[in-house]
Design an enzyme around this catalytic site. Sequence first.
Site, mmCIF file in Angstrom:
data_model
loop_
_atom_site.group_PDB
_atom_site.id
_atom_site.type_symbol
_atom_site.label_atom_id
_atom_site.label_comp_id
_atom_site.label_asym_id
_atom_site.label_seq_id
_atom_site.Cartn_x
_atom_site.Cartn_y
_atom_site.Cartn_z
ATOM 1 N N ASP A 91 0.835 -1.211 0.000
ATOM 2 C CA ASP A 91 0.000 0.000 0.000
ATOM 3 C C ASP A 91 0.861 1.248 0.000
ATOM 4 O O ASP A 91 2.039 1.234 0.397
ATOM 5 C CB ASP A 91 -0.957 0.001 1.188
ATOM 6 C CG ASP A 91 -0.240 -0.076 2.544
ATOM 7 O OD1 ASP A 91 0.712 -0.873 2.667
ATOM 8 O OD2 ASP A 91 -0.631 0.658 3.469
ATOM 9 N N GLU A 102 -0.010 -1.280 5.706
ATOM 10 C CA GLU A 102 1.064 -0.850 6.598
ATOM 11 C C GLU A 102 0.904 0.631 6.932
ATOM 12 O O GLU A 102 1.162 1.046 8.068
ATOM 13 C CB GLU A 102 2.429 -1.095 5.933
ATOM 14 C CG GLU A 102 3.626 -0.855 6.843
ATOM 15 C CD GLU A 102 4.124 0.585 6.881
ATOM 16 O OE1 GLU A 102 4.937 0.904 7.769
ATOM 17 O OE2 GLU A 102 3.692 1.406 6.036
#
Length: 384
Positions: free
Chosen positions: A73, A135
Site C-alpha cells: 500500500d 502498513e
Amino acid sequence: MILTAREIMEKLVAFPTVSRDPNLDLVDWVEDYLASHGVPARRVYDATGKKAALYANVGPEVAGGIVLSGHTDVVPVDGQDWTMDPFAVTEKDGRYYGRGTCDMKGFDALALAMVPYALSRGITRPLQIALSYDEEVGCIGAPPMIDDMLTHLPRAAAAIIGEPSMLRPVTGHNASSITDVHIHGYEVHSSKLPQGVSAIHEAGRVLGWVNDLNDKLMAETPDPVSAMFDPPHTTAHVGLIAGGTAHNITARDCTFKLGFRVPAGDDLERHEAALSAFLTKLNATLRTRHPDAGVTWKRNPGVPALKPETDGVAEALIRSLTGDNGTHVVTYGTEAGQFQERGYSAVVCGPGDIAQAHQPDEWIDKAQFHAGEDLLKRVIDTLI
C-alpha cells in the site's frame, strides 16, 4: 517472465494501491509473476476480501532462510502538488519518481527481481518473499500474514524489512499505539453550565494529563536503549480533536485520538495502563454528574518496537555485507517489530531516504535503487 528490477517497479507503481482502496490487482500480478518462475504463492485476505497479503517460498522448504518483506500500500496523492503522473515511474536527474518508488514499491520490486536470481544460483536455503497490505494505516496486514507464514513455511533465520534506510542496518524503532477517546457530555444551555456536562471541558482534563505525562517523561533519565533515540523518551500526543454543537450549548460529545510513541527501551503497556486508569476514574466521576455522561475508549492493536538484538542474525548479516557497524535507530514504526515479536531476527534495511516518503513527486535515487539490488544479490548469495 524475466523483468529487470526497474521494470517490476514500473508495474507495481502503476497499481494505485492507496490504503483506502483494494490491492488485489497488484496481488494478481505478483502471483502471476511468481508462477512464471514456478513459485507458488499464498494469500492472506483481510476481513473484506478486497485486500490481501501474499507470500512465497523460493527454493527448498527448509528452515534457515531469509525473508524479504515489504508492503504493497501507499499513501494518498490527494491534495499534493505533483508535477508528473504519480502512478508511473519517471526517470529524471538521476532519480526515479512515482508514488511508492521510495516507500516501498522500490524495495518490493528488488525483492521480486531476486526470485529468478535465487533460482539461477541454486540456493540451498530458501528466499521468502512477504508483501503485506495496510502498513500505512497502522501495520494492520502484517500480523496475520506472519502468523500464516509460521503455519505453512519453515521459519527463516532472518527477516529484512526493506523500508528506506539508505541501506543502513536499522536495529531499533519505536513502538506506537493510538487510542480513540470519546467523552460523552450532557447538553444544557451554557447559562445553566453547572447542570450540564461539557464533553469539551472534560476532554481538557485528558489533555492536561497528556501534558503532565510528557513533562514527567522528559525529566526522566533514559535507559541505555532509549538513549539511542531522539527523543530518548516516550511521548503522548493528541493530533485530532472534534466536538461541540454551538458556543452556547455544553458539548454533548468530544472525540480525539491519543497516541503514544515509545522507544524500544521503554514499555508501551505501562503507559497504556496509566491512560486506562485515568480514563476509568474520569468515567466514574462523570457518571456521578449525569447518567448520560462518561468516557469510552478503544485502543488500536498498536505497532511493537523493534528492539536491538544481542547477536542478532539479521543485523549481523547486513553488517557483514555493508560493512556498516554504526548504531542506527529510528522513531517511526515498521513491520519489523511484528516479525521480531513472533520470533524472527529482524532488521530494517532498504534503499532510499525516508524523508522522500509520502511527499509530492516522491523519488528514490537511481544509484540507491541499484545499490539495493547489488546488496540483495549478496544476501541471496549467502543462501547457496
